[in-house]
Write a protein that holds these residues in place. Structure first.
Motif, short mmCIF file in Angstrom:
data_model
loop_
_atom_site.label_atom_id
_atom_site.label_comp_id
_atom_site.label_asym_id
_atom_site.label_seq_id
_atom_site.Cartn_x
_atom_site.Cartn_y
_atom_site.Cartn_z
N TRP A 48 0.84 -1.19 0.00
CA TRP A 48 0.00 0.00 0.00
C TRP A 48 0.89 1.24 0.00
CZ3 TRP A 48 0.19 4.16 3.15
CH2 TRP A 48 -0.87 5.06 3.13
N PHE A 49 0.46 2.28 -0.71
CA PHE A 49 1.10 3.58 -0.53
C PHE A 49 0.06 4.67 -0.77
CE2 PHE A 49 2.37 1.86 -4.69
CZ PHE A 49 1.88 2.81 -5.57
N GLY A 50 0.30 5.80 -0.13
CA GLY A 50 -0.69 6.87 -0.21
C GLY A 50 -0.02 8.23 -0.21
N VAL A 51 -0.87 9.25 -0.33
CA VAL A 51 -0.39 10.63 -0.44
C VAL A 51 -1.03 11.47 0.66
CG1 VAL A 51 -0.24 12.65 -1.92
CG2 VAL A 51 -0.23 10.38 -2.93
N THR A 52 -0.19 12.01 1.52
CA THR A 52 -0.66 12.94 2.54
C THR A 52 -0.09 14.33 2.29
OG1 THR A 52 -0.82 11.15 4.16
CG2 THR A 52 -0.80 13.41 5.01
N TYR A 53 1.20 14.38 2.06
CA TYR A 53 1.91 15.65 1.88
C TYR A 53 2.45 15.76 0.46
CZ TYR A 53 1.95 15.23 6.97
OH TYR A 53 1.58 15.07 8.28
N LYS A 54 2.72 16.99 0.03
CA LYS A 54 3.31 17.22 -1.29
C LYS A 54 4.61 16.42 -1.46
CE LYS A 54 1.04 20.27 -3.91
NZ LYS A 54 0.61 19.94 -5.29
N GLU A 55 5.35 16.27 -0.33
CA GLU A 55 6.64 15.58 -0.38
C GLU A 55 6.49 14.10 -0.71
OE1 GLU A 55 6.98 19.31 1.67
OE2 GLU A 55 5.64 17.63 2.03
N ASP A 56 5.28 13.56 -0.56
CA ASP A 56 5.04 12.16 -0.88
C ASP A 56 4.98 11.91 -2.39
OD1 ASP A 56 4.80 11.19 1.79
OD2 ASP A 56 2.76 11.98 1.89
N LYS A 57 4.74 12.94 -3.16
CA LYS A 57 4.46 12.75 -4.59
C LYS A 57 5.59 12.04 -5.34
CE LYS A 57 2.74 14.96 -8.77
NZ LYS A 57 2.07 16.14 -9.36
N PRO A 58 6.86 12.45 -5.20
CA PRO A 58 7.92 11.75 -5.95
C PRO A 58 8.01 10.27 -5.59
CG PRO A 58 8.73 13.85 -5.15
CD PRO A 58 7.40 13.63 -4.49
N PHE A 59 7.81 9.94 -4.32
CA PHE A 59 7.85 8.54 -3.88
C PHE A 59 6.74 7.74 -4.56
CE2 PHE A 59 6.06 5.38 -0.91
CZ PHE A 59 7.14 4.49 -0.86
N VAL A 60 5.53 8.29 -4.57
CA VAL A 60 4.40 7.59 -5.19
C VAL A 60 4.63 7.43 -6.69
CG1 VAL A 60 1.94 7.74 -5.73
CG2 VAL A 60 2.75 8.28 -3.42
N GLN A 61 5.15 8.47 -7.33
CA GLN A 61 5.45 8.39 -8.76
C GLN A 61 6.47 7.29 -9.04
OE1 GLN A 61 6.43 12.60 -9.19
NE2 GLN A 61 4.75 12.83 -10.65
N ASP A 62 7.49 7.20 -8.19
CA ASP A 62 8.51 6.15 -8.36
C ASP A 62 7.89 4.76 -8.21
OD1 ASP A 62 10.45 8.04 -8.79
OD2 ASP A 62 11.30 7.94 -6.76
N CYS A 63 7.00 4.60 -7.23
CA CYS A 63 6.34 3.30 -7.02
C CYS A 63 5.53 2.89 -8.24
CB CYS A 63 5.43 3.35 -5.79
SG CYS A 63 6.29 3.44 -4.21
N ILE A 64 4.79 3.85 -8.80
CA ILE A 64 3.97 3.55 -9.97
C ILE A 64 4.84 3.28 -11.19
CG2 ILE A 64 2.30 4.54 -11.60
CD1 ILE A 64 0.94 5.87 -9.19
N ASP A 65 5.90 4.05 -11.36
CA ASP A 65 6.83 3.81 -12.47
C ASP A 65 7.39 2.38 -12.41
OD1 ASP A 65 6.51 6.30 -13.54
OD2 ASP A 65 8.35 7.15 -12.68
N GLN A 66 7.71 1.92 -11.21
CA GLN A 66 8.26 0.58 -11.06
C GLN A 66 7.22 -0.48 -11.41
OE1 GLN A 66 11.58 -0.09 -10.36
NE2 GLN A 66 10.90 -2.09 -11.10
N LEU A 67 5.96 -0.24 -11.02
CA LEU A 67 4.88 -1.18 -11.36
C LEU A 67 4.65 -1.24 -12.86
CD1 LEU A 67 2.44 -0.30 -8.44
CD2 LEU A 67 3.52 -2.53 -8.82
N VAL A 68 4.82 -0.10 -13.54
CA VAL A 68 4.71 -0.08 -15.00
C VAL A 68 5.87 -0.86 -15.63
CG1 VAL A 68 4.79 1.41 -17.04
CG2 VAL A 68 3.39 2.07 -15.07
N LYS A 69 7.08 -0.64 -15.11
CA LYS A 69 8.25 -1.37 -15.62
C LYS A 69 8.12 -2.87 -15.41
CE LYS A 69 11.49 2.46 -14.98
NZ LYS A 69 12.56 3.01 -14.11
N ASP A 70 7.50 -3.25 -14.28
CA ASP A 70 7.32 -4.67 -13.97
C ASP A 70 6.22 -5.32 -14.81
OD1 ASP A 70 9.24 -4.39 -12.06
OD2 ASP A 70 7.86 -4.30 -10.36
N GLY A 71 5.45 -4.50 -15.54
CA GLY A 71 4.37 -5.03 -16.36
C GLY A 71 3.05 -5.18 -15.62
N THR A 72 2.98 -4.69 -14.37
CA THR A 72 1.73 -4.77 -13.61
C THR A 72 0.66 -3.90 -14.25
OG1 THR A 72 2.99 -5.15 -11.58
CG2 THR A 72 0.69 -4.47 -11.32
#
Length: 299
Positions: A268-292
């Motif tokens: 699970w990951f979520g967004v509370t603060y603006k500072e969370d955005k790069p982390f969430v983007q990285d998580c999603i990028d990795q899921l795209v690279k993995d083919g999820t």
């Protein structure tokens, strides 16, 4: 009848600084809601209901209708401060909405089938949606509900301590209670929570609630009755909030319903603060690279 996904998207996002519900995180500007809906469609949900503020309905429709038309039925309901709809004539001053349990009452006139509730700004993963669909189509009754139990180790932040609702589960796999731990954090390869200045260990796979609940429409009448009591008891507390775990706690303690804790190993990951955005983007990028997920979600 396919179950419905009810998405809580009416939050004010005061800490984030803007409407994070429609902020882009995917490689082509996809919102976190896009990934939840994509997983929900593939898992077998039949309808999406957005709970939003009425003033944002045009923005929401402009973003989601072109993507979802022909893929899944959609509806929009509004969380507001009108108490007369619940039979409360007294004027009660509020500084913010009444909370997540009050929000789900917005869907009571459009949802007639088993449904689940999620947060708009949380990423849950396909496994959780599939397990919820399976529960809502084969096990749910008016006295047997569910909650997805995430492993606490899969929900922690790199940016500091988090609050987590730790699920106490009985031998049958049903919820006994949710204990709010306000400071949960990783340390030296282990997980701890802090209480009254003391540190206590938590195992990685301890189930926690990330606000992913499964119900039948029977819960609306129960929630409406509870809300009337809550509103009158808290009329002098303008920040008091009526949360979904209060429904679960009430029904379990009164032996009205059980809540099956459905385990998932999804991260699970979520967004509370603006500072969370790069982390969430990285998580999603990795899921795209993995083919999820495909790079363009709605092509």
């Amino acid at each position: 009848m396919k179950p419905t996904l009810l998405i809580l998207a009416a939050g004010m996002a005061s800490r984030y600084g803007s409407m994070k519900q429609i902020d882009g995180f995917g490689p082509n500007g996809e919102t976190i809601i896009d990934y939840s809906i994509y997983d929900a469609i593939n898992a077998g949900f039949g309808k999406i209901v957005f709970i939003i503020k009425e003033e944002f309905v045009t923005e929401f429709k402009a973003i989601f209708e072109p993507k979802l038309a022909g893929r899944i039925e959609t509806d929009y309901v509004f969380q507001n401060f009108d108490l007369k709809q619940f039979g409360i004539e007294e004027e009660i001053y509020r500084e913010k909405p009444w909370g997540t349990a009050h929000a789900i009452l917005s869907g009571r006139n459009v949802i007639k089938e088993p449904f689940c509730v999620i947060n708009a700004d949380d990423f849950y993963g396909y496994d959780a949606f599939k397990k919820m669909v399976d529960f809502l189509t084969t096990e749910v009754t008016d006295s047997n509900y569910s909650i997805i139990g995430y492993q606490v180790g899969n929900t922690l932040s790199e940016f500091g301590a988090v609050s987590r609702g730790v699920c106490k589960v009985d031998a049958a796999g049903n919820l006994e209670e949710i204990v709010e731990r306000t400071k949960v954090y990783p340390k030296d390869g282990n997980i701890f929570y802090e209480e009254d200045g003391e540190e206590f260990p938590l195992s990685f796979d301890t189930p926690v609630s990330m606000n992913f609940w499964g119900f039948t429409p029977a819960v609306f009448k129960i929630t409406e009755d509870m809300f009337r009591e809550f509103a009158m008891a808290n009329k002098d507390k303008p920040k008091a909030e009526f949360f979904i775990p209060l429904i679960g706690e009430n029904l379990v303690k009164r032996n009205i319903a059980t809540f099956k804790v459905v385990p998932t190993t999804n991260k699970w990951f979520g967004v509370t603060y603006k500072e969370d955005k790069p982390f969430v983007q990285d998580c999603i990028d990795q899921l795209v690279k993995d083919g999820t997920y495909p790079e363009k979600l709605w092509d």
